[in-house]
Design a protein around this motif. Structure first.
Motif, PDB file in Angstrom:
ATOM      1  N   ASN A   1     -10.284  50.816  40.740  1.00 21.26           N
ATOM      2  CA  ASN A   1     -11.234  49.704  40.744  1.00 21.26           C
ATOM      3  C   ASN A   1     -10.824  48.567  39.813  1.00 21.26           C
ATOM      4  OD1 ASN A   1     -13.100  50.809  42.595  1.00 21.26           O
ATOM      5  ND2 ASN A   1     -13.994  52.092  40.987  1.00 21.26           N
ATOM      6  N   GLY A   2     -10.073  48.901  38.790  1.00 23.98           N
ATOM      7  CA  GLY A   2      -9.747  47.885  37.794  1.00 23.98           C
ATOM      8  C   GLY A   2      -8.418  47.189  37.985  1.00 23.98           C
ATOM      9  N   TYR A   3      -7.518  47.780  38.776  1.00 19.80           N
ATOM     10  CA  TYR A   3      -6.164  47.233  38.881  1.00 19.80           C
ATOM     11  C   TYR A   3      -5.665  47.277  40.323  1.00 19.80           C
ATOM     12  CZ  TYR A   3      -6.238  47.907  33.824  1.00 19.80           C
ATOM     13  OH  TYR A   3      -6.571  47.870  32.503  1.00 19.80           O
ATOM     14  N   ASP A   4      -5.108  46.155  40.764  1.00 21.90           N
ATOM     15  CA  ASP A   4      -4.478  46.092  42.089  1.00 21.90           C
ATOM     16  C   ASP A   4      -2.960  46.212  41.993  1.00 21.90           C
ATOM     17  OD1 ASP A   4      -6.869  45.747  43.465  1.00 21.90           O
ATOM     18  OD2 ASP A   4      -6.874  43.601  43.029  1.00 21.90           O
ATOM     19  N   GLY A   5      -2.420  46.034  40.797  1.00 19.31           N
ATOM     20  CA  GLY A   5      -0.976  46.074  40.613  1.00 19.31           C
ATOM     21  C   GLY A   5      -0.634  46.063  39.137  1.00 19.31           C
ATOM     22  N   PRO A   6       0.609  45.761  38.790  1.00 21.82           N
ATOM     23  CA  PRO A   6       1.026  45.735  37.388  1.00 21.82           C
ATOM     24  C   PRO A   6       0.173  44.790  36.554  1.00 21.82           C
ATOM     25  CG  PRO A   6       2.915  45.627  38.846  1.00 21.82           C
ATOM     26  CD  PRO A   6       1.719  45.469  39.717  1.00 21.82           C
ATOM     27  N   ALA A   7       0.023  45.148  35.282  1.00 21.53           N
ATOM     28  CA  ALA A   7      -0.781  44.331  34.373  1.00 21.53           C
ATOM     29  C   ALA A   7      -0.170  44.377  32.987  1.00 21.53           C
ATOM     30  CB  ALA A   7      -2.222  44.831  34.345  1.00 21.53           C
ATOM     31  N   GLY A   8      -0.402  43.325  32.226  1.00 19.65           N
ATOM     32  CA  GLY A   8       0.088  43.263  30.858  1.00 19.65           C
ATOM     33  C   GLY A   8       1.581  43.004  30.784  1.00 19.65           C
ATOM     34  N   LYS A   9       2.089  42.965  29.567  1.00 23.18           N
ATOM     35  CA  LYS A   9       3.521  42.739  29.353  1.00 23.18           C
ATOM     36  C   LYS A   9       3.964  43.509  28.117  1.00 23.18           C
ATOM     37  CE  LYS A   9       7.046  39.145  28.807  1.00 23.18           C
ATOM     38  NZ  LYS A   9       7.288  37.683  28.645  1.00 23.18           N
ATOM     39  N   THR A  10       4.963  44.356  28.303  1.00 25.85           N
ATOM     40  CA  THR A  10       5.468  45.173  27.195  1.00 25.85           C
ATOM     41  C   THR A  10       6.255  44.313  26.212  1.00 25.85           C
ATOM     42  OG1 THR A  10       5.728  46.954  28.806  1.00 25.85           O
ATOM     43  CG2 THR A  10       6.690  47.298  26.642  1.00 25.85           C
ATOM     44  N   ALA A  11       6.133  44.631  24.922  1.00 21.99           N
ATOM     45  CA  ALA A  11       6.864  43.893  23.892  1.00 21.99           C
ATOM     46  C   ALA A  11       8.369  43.998  24.129  1.00 21.99           C
ATOM     47  CB  ALA A  11       6.513  44.443  22.508  1.00 21.99           C
ATOM     48  N   PRO A  12       9.102  42.882  24.038  1.00 20.55           N
ATOM     49  CA  PRO A  12      10.554  42.906  24.278  1.00 20.55           C
ATOM     50  C   PRO A  12      11.297  43.917  23.409  1.00 20.55           C
ATOM     51  CG  PRO A  12       9.748  40.655  24.201  1.00 20.55           C
ATOM     52  CD  PRO A  12       8.595  41.527  23.799  1.00 20.55           C
ATOM     53  N   ALA A  13      10.855  44.110  22.173  1.00 27.31           N
ATOM     54  CA  ALA A  13      11.544  45.049  21.285  1.00 27.31           C
ATOM     55  C   ALA A  13      11.466  46.473  21.829  1.00 27.31           C
ATOM     56  CB  ALA A  13      10.936  44.980  19.884  1.00 27.31           C
ATOM     57  N   LEU A  14      10.332  46.832  22.426  1.00 30.87           N
ATOM     58  CA  LEU A  14      10.184  48.175  22.988  1.00 30.87           C
ATOM     59  C   LEU A  14      11.030  48.328  24.243  1.00 30.87           C
ATOM     60  CD1 LEU A  14       8.658  50.880  22.644  1.00 30.87           C
ATOM     61  CD2 LEU A  14       6.958  49.990  24.254  1.00 30.87           C
ATOM     62  N   VAL A  15      11.071  47.286  25.066  1.00 30.15           N
ATOM     63  CA  VAL A  15      11.879  47.322  26.286  1.00 30.15           C
ATOM     64  C   VAL A  15      13.356  47.476  25.940  1.00 30.15           C
ATOM     65  CG1 VAL A  15      12.617  46.009  28.311  1.00 30.15           C
ATOM     66  CG2 VAL A  15      10.218  45.970  27.602  1.00 30.15           C
ATOM     67  N   GLN A  16      13.819  46.679  25.002  1.00 32.78           N
ATOM     68  CA  GLN A  16      15.243  46.718  24.642  1.00 32.78           C
ATOM     69  C   GLN A  16      15.606  47.991  23.905  1.00 32.78           C
ATOM     70  OE1 GLN A  16      15.730  43.123  22.385  1.00 32.78           O
ATOM     71  NE2 GLN A  16      15.151  41.790  24.097  1.00 32.78           N
ATOM     72  N   GLY A  17      14.685  48.523  23.123  1.00 26.68           N
ATOM     73  CA  GLY A  17      14.982  49.722  22.343  1.00 26.68           C
ATOM     74  C   GLY A  17      14.775  50.999  23.132  1.00 26.68           C
TER      75      GLY A  17
END
Length: 323
Positions: free
Chosen positions: A142-158
C-alpha cells in the motif's frame, strides 16, 4: 540435569561441503564444455554477492531453528529494511550511521514481536511469523509502488561494491556475522540454553532455563540479521526496494540453506558453519545455471530436488542414530 545444558559436539556435517566441491567441479566442467568460464572474476564476485545477502539472513534463521522455532517474515523484513535505510539516508553520507541504527532498531523490534507471539501468546511459529510477514506485506504494497529513497554514496561505494582482491567487502561482513553467531552458540550461556530449549523444552525448563527469554532473544537476533541484509541490499541497489526480499525468496531460501547445512528443523542440533556451506552451495548452483542460461522453472525444480534429498539424508542419519 546439568548435563542437558552441555551442547552436543558441533562437528560440521561434511556432506554440504562435499556437495559444494562436487557442484563446483561438475559445474566447471559443464560450463567449460559449453564454452563459458565459471571461475572468472565477474562470476566469482557475483557468486559471493549472492551468498552475502542470503547468508546473513540464513545465519539469523539458524539461531531460531536451533531453538525449535522459525521465521517466515524475514523476506518482508529485508524489503522494509532497504526502504528504511534508503529513506533515512536520503543520499546523505552524514546520515549513514543514524540510518543504519534506525534500520536495525526497526528489524529488532519486528523480531521482538515475533518472539513474543511465539512465547507469550503461544502461537505456532509458522502462523505467527507468516502473520507478521503479511502485515508487513500489506504496508509495503500500500505504501510503495517501486524504489524509494536514496542510499548514501559512502555505503554504496564501500559495502556495496568495494572488494579485497576478488572478495567483496560485504562477504567479509557475512563471515563476521557467522563468526559472531558461532561464538554465541559455542561459547556463551545463551547458545547453550538455545540448544537445550530446541532439544527438549521441558527438560530445559526443569534445568532452570528460561525458554521464553531465550527464544525471544533468538528472534530478535534473527530480525537484526534480516535488517543487516536489508542494509547490504540497499547499498547494492542504491535505493529501497519494497519487493527485493520476496523476489529473492529469502524466507524459503534461508530455511533451505539451514537444512542443507545440517541443522535439524526440529531444533537442538546444528550450527552456522554448515549454514554458510549451504548458502555457498545454493549460490554456486545459481552461478552454474546462469552461465548455462538454464530456464528459471527448471532451476527451481533442481533446487527443490537437492533440498528434498538433503532432508532425506539427514532424516535417515537421525533415525540410525536413534536406533
Amino acid at each position: 540435569m546439568s548435563g542437558t545444558l552441555t551442547p552436543p559436539a558441533r562437528r560440521t556435517p561434511p556432506g554440504v561441503f562435499v556437495a559444494l566441491v562436487l557442484t563446483l567441479a561438475i559445474g566447471w566442467l559443464v560450463v567449460t564444455i559449453d564454452g563459458g568460464r565459471l571461475f572468472s572474476l565477474p562470476t566469482t564476485v557475483s557468486l559471493l554477492h549472492v551468498a552475502t545477502g542470503l547468508g546473513i539472513v540464513a545465519v539469523g534463521q539458524t539461531l531460531v531453528v536451533i531453538g525449535g522455532s522459525l521465521d517466515l517474515s524475514v523476506a518482508y523484513v529485508v524489503s522494509l529494511s532497504t526502504l528504511v535505510t534508503a529513506e533515512a539516508m536520503a543520499g546523505d553520507d552524514a546520515a549513514l550511521l543514524p540510518a543504519i541504527g534506525l534500520t536495525l532498531a526497526v528489524s529488532a523490534a519486528i523480531g521482538l514481536v515475533n518472539g513474543l507471539l511465539v512465547t507469550a501468546a503461544r502461537i505456532n511459529p509458522f502462523i505467527a511469523t507468516v502473520g507478521v510477514g503479511l502485515l508487513l506485506k500489506g504496508y509495503l504494497d500500500n505504501g510503495y509502488d517501486g524504489p524509494a529513497g536514496k542510499t548514501a554514496p559512502a555505503l554504496v561505494q564501500g559495502l556495496g561494491y568495494q572488494r579485497v582482491g576478488p572478495v567483496p567487502l560485504a562477504f567479509l561482513l557475512l563471515l563476521a556475522v557467522a563468526a559472531a553467531a558461532w561464538f554465541v552458540l559455542a561459547r556463551t550461556r545463551l547458545g547453550h540454553h538455545l540448544i537445550a530449549v530446541g532439544g527438549d523444552p521441558e527438560v530445559a525448563r526443569l534445568s532452570g532455563v528460561r525458554g521464553s527469554r531465550v527464544l525471544v532473544t533468538a528472534h530478535v537476533l534473527c530480525g537484526l540479521c534480516a535488517g543487516l541484509a536489508g542494509v547490504y541490499l540497499a547499498s547494492r541497489l542504491g535505493a529501497g526496494a519494497p519487493r527485493v526480499g520476496t523476489e529473492g525468496l529469502y524466507d524459503l531460501e534461508s530455511i533451505a540453506a539451514v537444512v542443507l547445512g545440517g541443522t535439524a528443523l526440529a531444533g537442538g542440533r546444528g550450527g552456522v558453519v554448515g549454514t554458510v556451506g549451504g548458502v555457498l552451495l545454493l549460490a554456486s548452483i545459481d552461478a552454474v545455471f546462469n552461465q548455462l542460461d538454464v530456464d528459471v522453472f527448471f532451476k527451481q525444480v533442481i533446487r527443490g530436488v537437492i533440498i528434498i534429498a538433503a532432508v532425506a539424508v539427514y532424516a535417515r542419519r537421525a533415525t540410525r542414530k536413534a536406533s
